[in-house]
Scaffold this motif. Structure first.
Motif, PDB file in Angstrom:
ATOM      1  N   VAL A 285       0.919  -1.211   0.052  1.00  0.00           N
ATOM      2  CA  VAL A 285      -0.009   0.150  -0.085  1.00  0.00           C
ATOM      3  C   VAL A 285       0.887   1.253   0.004  1.00  0.00           C
ATOM      4  O   VAL A 285       1.714   1.213   0.822  1.00  0.00           O
ATOM      5  N   PRO A 286       0.638   2.091  -0.877  1.00  0.00           N
ATOM      6  CA  PRO A 286       1.474   3.549  -0.943  1.00  0.00           C
ATOM      7  C   PRO A 286       1.330   4.395   0.263  1.00  0.00           C
ATOM      8  O   PRO A 286       0.109   4.303   0.909  1.00  0.00           O
ATOM      9  N   ARG A 287       2.351   4.872   0.744  1.00  0.00           N
ATOM     10  CA  ARG A 287       2.323   5.587   1.912  1.00  0.00           C
ATOM     11  C   ARG A 287       3.090   7.075   1.520  1.00  0.00           C
ATOM     12  O   ARG A 287       4.033   7.161   0.604  1.00  0.00           O
ATOM     13  N   SER A 288       2.762   8.238   2.167  1.00  0.00           N
ATOM     14  CA  SER A 288       3.240   9.495   1.676  1.00  0.00           C
ATOM     15  C   SER A 288       3.986   9.708   3.173  1.00  0.00           C
ATOM     16  O   SER A 288       3.923   9.547   4.142  1.00  0.00           O
ATOM     17  N   ASP A 289       5.364  10.430   2.519  1.00  0.00           N
ATOM     18  CA  ASP A 289       6.413  11.009   3.526  1.00  0.00           C
ATOM     19  C   ASP A 289       6.312  12.445   3.866  1.00  0.00           C
ATOM     20  O   ASP A 289       6.755  12.973   4.810  1.00  0.00           O
ATOM     21  N   ALA A 290       5.289  13.037   3.183  1.00  0.00           N
ATOM     22  CA  ALA A 290       5.025  14.397   3.362  1.00  0.00           C
ATOM     23  C   ALA A 290       4.237  14.557   4.761  1.00  0.00           C
ATOM     24  O   ALA A 290       3.635  13.804   5.400  1.00  0.00           O
ATOM     25  N   PRO A 291       4.781  15.686   5.680  1.00  0.00           N
ATOM     26  CA  PRO A 291       4.186  15.744   6.885  1.00  0.00           C
ATOM     27  C   PRO A 291       2.595  16.104   6.845  1.00  0.00           C
ATOM     28  O   PRO A 291       2.249  16.969   5.940  1.00  0.00           O
ATOM     29  N   GLY A 292       1.861  15.524   7.722  1.00  0.00           N
ATOM     30  CA  GLY A 292       0.512  15.877   7.909  1.00  0.00           C
ATOM     31  C   GLY A 292       0.285  17.120   8.490  1.00  0.00           C
ATOM     32  O   GLY A 292       1.200  17.803   9.214  1.00  0.00           O
ATOM     33  N   GLU A 293      -0.949  17.568   8.695  1.00  0.00           N
ATOM     34  CA  GLU A 293      -1.469  18.699   9.385  1.00  0.00           C
ATOM     35  C   GLU A 293      -2.165  18.262  10.676  1.00  0.00           C
ATOM     36  O   GLU A 293      -3.079  17.233  10.640  1.00  0.00           O
ATOM     37  N   LEU A 294      -1.799  18.924  11.698  1.00  0.00           N
ATOM     38  CA  LEU A 294      -2.270  18.861  12.965  1.00  0.00           C
ATOM     39  C   LEU A 294      -3.545  19.499  13.355  1.00  0.00           C
ATOM     40  O   LEU A 294      -3.770  20.737  12.774  1.00  0.00           O
ATOM     41  N   VAL A 295      -4.590  18.918  14.003  1.00  0.00           N
ATOM     42  CA  VAL A 295      -5.801  19.736  14.284  1.00  0.00           C
ATOM     43  C   VAL A 295      -5.496  20.648  15.292  1.00  0.00           C
ATOM     44  O   VAL A 295      -4.600  20.173  16.245  1.00  0.00           O
ATOM     45  N   ARG A 296      -5.660  22.037  15.365  1.00  0.00           N
ATOM     46  CA  ARG A 296      -5.464  22.945  16.281  1.00  0.00           C
ATOM     47  C   ARG A 296      -6.296  22.660  17.678  1.00  0.00           C
ATOM     48  O   ARG A 296      -7.320  22.038  17.731  1.00  0.00           O
ATOM     49  N   GLU A 297      -5.558  23.067  18.790  1.00  0.00           N
ATOM     50  CA  GLU A 297      -6.228  22.763  19.995  1.00  0.00           C
ATOM     51  C   GLU A 297      -7.557  23.446  20.176  1.00  0.00           C
ATOM     52  O   GLU A 297      -8.287  23.262  21.007  1.00  0.00           O
ATOM     53  N   ASP A 298      -7.888  24.380  19.142  1.00  0.00           N
ATOM     54  CA  ASP A 298      -9.241  25.057  19.273  1.00  0.00           C
ATOM     55  C   ASP A 298     -10.296  24.295  19.123  1.00  0.00           C
ATOM     56  O   ASP A 298     -11.451  24.635  19.443  1.00  0.00           O
ATOM     57  N   LEU A 299     -10.042  22.985  18.420  1.00  0.00           N
ATOM     58  CA  LEU A 299     -11.091  22.042  18.301  1.00  0.00           C
ATOM     59  C   LEU A 299     -11.483  21.572  19.656  1.00  0.00           C
ATOM     60  O   LEU A 299     -12.700  21.306  19.967  1.00  0.00           O
ATOM     61  N   VAL A 300     -10.424  21.207  20.521  1.00  0.00           N
ATOM     62  CA  VAL A 300     -10.753  20.469  21.996  1.00  0.00           C
ATOM     63  C   VAL A 300     -11.445  21.781  22.591  1.00  0.00           C
ATOM     64  O   VAL A 300     -12.321  21.424  23.382  1.00  0.00           O
TER      65      VAL A 300
END
Length: 504
Positions: A143-158
């Motif tokens: 299965v292909p995987r990306s090495d690009a960094p992902g985006e984190l959900v902001r603490e504003d969501l919590v």
């Protein structure tokens, strides 16, 4: 791994290498299948991925995000280990196409899981689950995987989740809470619940110190499930030490809530049916359910909710077990399942949420003790008693054999009452999709037996209704409980060859 199937709450299995185990290969294939399903159905938007504190959960979440990104799907990773209800809230709050939660909830420490939410914030259900299973089966070996960094959900969501949850307690509600002992059972709910509790203005609670911090080994309990015998022993001991009136407990991912109240010199665990009825009556009596709001529960729950809904002029709907069904009831305003799951705010979290439920339970107890509220329910609707039991088995074929035995050779009596009906729930004509299980009725006694959708065990749900109104609620409750105890033993005699583990 072509036999991947979504159970009551997603994919769950013991962690290990090879087919039938939960590992990065399974997570990769599941994520590929999810991305394929979303693309084929032209569902736009990101996927938000959350995780709890179990062994490997953060790593599995990163794997899921990498596969989803490689498939061209924008992916948001929750900023830290958080309760499952926060992930369910995030799906709708962030207008996501889907959500993934890496958790095995209350399963043993050896397990982990992959829970999928669709864009409406509800758990995946037919026919989407079958389509996704087919996509998983068609996944490539690598299965292909990306090495690009992902985006984190902001603490504003919590913060948004906390604000919505705290707002469920009215500003004029009593804040002088009873003395409370609390445990997150080594899970991830503790920090989030403490923030919600303090912001709601309740007095500080006594936390079970030995279970306060997340620990994926769950060292103080045999099973990290608040329904299991012994799971709340430390909470009860803490309550006794601080002279608490109420015990609140969450399961490890925070979507379930257990309650104990004073009972003589000790503490008694309330059943999910008792808490579910208390919440329903409270929400209805305080005007928090609109006139067209629907109440929902499952086919294995007590009939009490039907009576409560009718008395308040509302409709009550019954579904198969699991919130993937309950959350999809049109117009649902409140739902619960007897396995300690309560949805008190479907507009915010379209799933069970132990944190919001605990706040409303505390609100109720601050005004009137829960024992008195139960007696008031009995006076209005009659005494209703539930007695869930479970039988653990590592052999699914043995469970199937036991169910067939019950269906083909049921007992003639339950607790001295003649059996008047035996219904195979997998047969058509029940008004619901076929499901594996057997329902036995004997007068006012009903028993439903089915395999658990999340653990290797057979579950027995027993409930009985008494006369209304009772002269002595406690005595009638005790008498009906003895009746169900006898009926449970008789059913277990039919389901022979298996080891029983009764739930408190």
């Amino acid at each position: 791994m072509s036999d991947v199937r979504f159970g009551t709450a997603g994919l769950r299995a013991p962690m290990g290498d090879g087919p039938g185990q939960f590992n990065t290969a399974l997570v990769a294939r599941a994520s590929y299948g999810l991305a394929t399903y979303l693309t084929e159905n032209q569902i736009l938007g990101p996927v938000v991925v959350g995780f709890d504190a179990r062994h490997g959960s953060a790593r599995f979440a990163a794997e899921a995000a990498a596969v989803l990104r490689a498939a061209g799907r924008p992916t948001l990773l929750m900023p830290r280990e958080l309760p499952t209800p926060v992930l369910a809230f995030a799906v709708r709050q962030l207008a996501a196409a889907a959500g993934v939660m890496i958790t095995a909830s209350h399963n043993p420490a050896s397990d982990n899981g992959y829970k999928v939410y669709l864009a409406d914030g509800s758990q995946i259900a037919p026919p989407a689950d079958a389509a996704m299973e087919a996509a998983i089966a068609a996944a490539p070996a690598d299965v292909p995987r990306s090495d690009a960094p992902g985006e984190l959900v902001r603490e504003d969501l919590v913060e948004a989740y906390l604000a919505r949850t705290v707002s469920l307690v009215p500003a004029d509600a009593p804040r002088t809470s009873p003395r409370v002992a609390y445990t997150p059972l080594h899970g991830v709910a503790g920090a989030t619940f403490r923030q919600a509790w303090e912001r709601a203005g309740f007095a500080p609670y006594a936390e079970v110190a030995e279970q306060a911090a997340p620990d994926p080994d769950f060292p103080t309990v045999a099973f990290p499930n608040p329904e299991e015998p012994g799971a709340l022993d430390l909470a009860a001991a803490t309550a006794a030490r601080v002279d608490a009136d109420l015990v609140l407990a969450h399961d490890p991912d925070g979507d379930r809530c257990a309650v104990m109240i004073r009972d003589g010199d000790g503490y008694r665990a309330l059943t999910g049916d008792e808490v579910g009825a208390l919440l329903a009556e409270h929400l209805l009596s305080s005007g928090r359910i609109p006139p067209d709001g629907v109440l929902a529960t499952t086919i294995v729950s007590s009939p009490l909710l039907d009576r409560i809904a009718a008395a308040h002029g509302r409709r009550c709907v019954r579904t198969l077990t699991g919130f993937k069904w309950l959350a999809r009831v049109p117009g649902v305003a409140y739902a619960y399942e007897e396995a300690l799951g309560y949805c008190v705010d479907p507009g915010g979290v379209r799933d069970k949420d132990g944190i919001s439920a605990a706040l409303l339970i505390a609100e109720m107890a601050a005004a009137v003790p829960l024992g008195e509220r139960l007696d008031a329910l009995a006076q209005r609707y009659g005494v209703h008693v539930s007695a869930p039991r479970s039988i653990r088995t590592d052999d699914p074929e043995q469970a199937g054999t036991a169910l067939r035995r019950l269906r083909d050779a049921p007992p003639r009596h339950l607790a001295g009452v003649p059996v008047d009906d035996v219904q195979n729930l997998s047969a058509p004509g029940t008004g619901l999709p076929p499901t594996t299980g057997v329902r036995v009725t004997a007068g006012a006694i009903t028993a439903v037996v089915r395999p658990s959708g999340t653990e290797p065990k057979l579950k027995i749900y027993l409930y009985v209704s008494g006369e209304s109104p009772p002269v002595h609620p406690d005595r009638e409750r005790a008498g009906l409980a003895e009746q169900l105890e006898l009926a449970g033993r008789e059913l277990c005699n039919v389901l022979v060859g298996m080891r029983e583990s009764e739930r408190g």
